[in-house]
Design a protein around this motif. Structure first.
Motif, PDB file in Angstrom:
ATOM      1  N   ARG A  87       0.709  -1.147  -0.026  1.00  0.00           N
ATOM      2  CA  ARG A  87      -0.088   0.027   0.077  1.00  0.00           C
ATOM      3  C   ARG A  87       0.904   1.142   0.043  1.00  0.00           C
ATOM      4  O   ARG A  87       2.196   1.393   0.492  1.00  0.00           O
ATOM      5  CB  ARG A  87      -0.871   0.064   1.262  1.00  0.00           C
ATOM      6  N   SER A 159      -5.394   9.466   6.132  1.00  0.00           N
ATOM      7  CA  SER A 159      -6.949   9.143   6.298  1.00  0.00           C
ATOM      8  C   SER A 159      -7.052   7.936   7.308  1.00  0.00           C
ATOM      9  O   SER A 159      -6.257   7.373   7.569  1.00  0.00           O
ATOM     10  CB  SER A 159      -7.450   8.708   4.627  1.00  0.00           C
ATOM     11  N   ARG A 160      -8.449   7.846   7.594  1.00  0.00           N
ATOM     12  CA  ARG A 160      -8.873   7.106   8.502  1.00  0.00           C
ATOM     13  C   ARG A 160      -8.675   5.465   8.078  1.00  0.00           C
ATOM     14  O   ARG A 160      -8.098   4.533   8.651  1.00  0.00           O
ATOM     15  CB  ARG A 160     -10.078   7.185   9.082  1.00  0.00           C
ATOM     16  N   GLU A 161      -8.718   5.243   6.705  1.00  0.00           N
ATOM     17  CA  GLU A 161      -8.578   3.984   6.011  1.00  0.00           C
ATOM     18  C   GLU A 161      -7.130   3.614   5.970  1.00  0.00           C
ATOM     19  O   GLU A 161      -6.518   2.532   6.285  1.00  0.00           O
ATOM     20  CB  GLU A 161      -9.166   4.224   4.547  1.00  0.00           C
ATOM     21  N   ASP A 162      -6.308   4.553   5.673  1.00  0.00           N
ATOM     22  CA  ASP A 162      -4.692   4.477   5.542  1.00  0.00           C
ATOM     23  C   ASP A 162      -4.241   4.183   7.176  1.00  0.00           C
ATOM     24  O   ASP A 162      -3.393   3.451   7.154  1.00  0.00           O
ATOM     25  CB  ASP A 162      -4.137   5.669   5.027  1.00  0.00           C
ATOM     26  N   ASP A 164      -5.907   2.740   9.340  1.00  0.00           N
ATOM     27  CA  ASP A 164      -6.423   1.231   9.800  1.00  0.00           C
ATOM     28  C   ASP A 164      -5.199   0.426   9.041  1.00  0.00           C
ATOM     29  O   ASP A 164      -4.847  -0.620   9.829  1.00  0.00           O
ATOM     30  CB  ASP A 164      -7.414   0.959   9.187  1.00  0.00           C
TER      31      ASP A 164
END
Length: 180
Positions: A87, A159-162, A164
């Motif tokens: 990622r 970001s919140r997704e990143d 996580d």
């Protein structure tokens, strides 16, 4: 009055430069080279230029499983043991930044109050500079604002997704490589 006007113009110019320096390649208005009749074909001596993949893991970032943080690109890569990025994502650096080098994750916190007063989650700390902890985090409201340069904050926001993904990947003792 003239001094205020000059200061305002200088500030706008500086911000415009910063913005233009961070425009992704696919959005910039750079002219593309065209093919011409004089270009060598097959047997010519010119080697075709290989365009560097802007999302490729930086070559000078070590080996093995690691988090790579490129200060200039404002980008992080989560790299597996074979050296392949699982990622990559953009981040917003803090006012206080780490010096390029190799570190290890020293501590983690699920949710805390950021030094800027913003509630944050998935905090992954890896060093400190002048008693300011440096680490990755995600604001619970999802914001990634420019940091206040007057605050001694060391949170690299994502970001919140990143966040996580970082939380899952970067456990205590995981390698973090900071490159210019």
């Amino acid at each position: 009055m003239a001094a205020l006007t000059a200061a305002a113009i200088a500030a706008v110019g500086f911000l415009a430069y910063q913005a233009s320096a961070n425009v992704p390649d696919h959005l910039s208005a750079k002219p593309k080279p065209s093919t011409s009749a004089s270009a060598p074909t097959g047997g010519g001596h010119a080697k075709p230029k290989v365009k560097k993949d802007p999302l490729a893991v930086p070559a000078d970032s070590g080996t093995g499983a690691r988090v790579v943080y490129a200060l200039g690109d404002r980008r992080v890569w989560l790299v597996d043991a074979k050296g392949k990025a699982s990622r990559t994502f953009k981040v917003m650096p803090s006012a206080v930044t780490a010096v390029p080098g190799t570190y290890a994750v020293t501590s983690r916190s699920g949710t805390v109050q950021g030094s800027d007063g913003v509630p944050i989650e998935h905090v992954v700390r890896f060093t400190s500079v002048n008693d300011v902890a440096i680490g990755f985090s995600a604001a619970q409201d999802g914001s990634m604002e420019e940091p206040d340069p007057t605050l001694k904050a060391g949170g690299v926001r994502m970001s919140r997704e990143d966040g996580d993904a970082m939380w899952t990947f970067a456990t205590v003792s995981a390698k973090v490589v900071v490159v210019p």
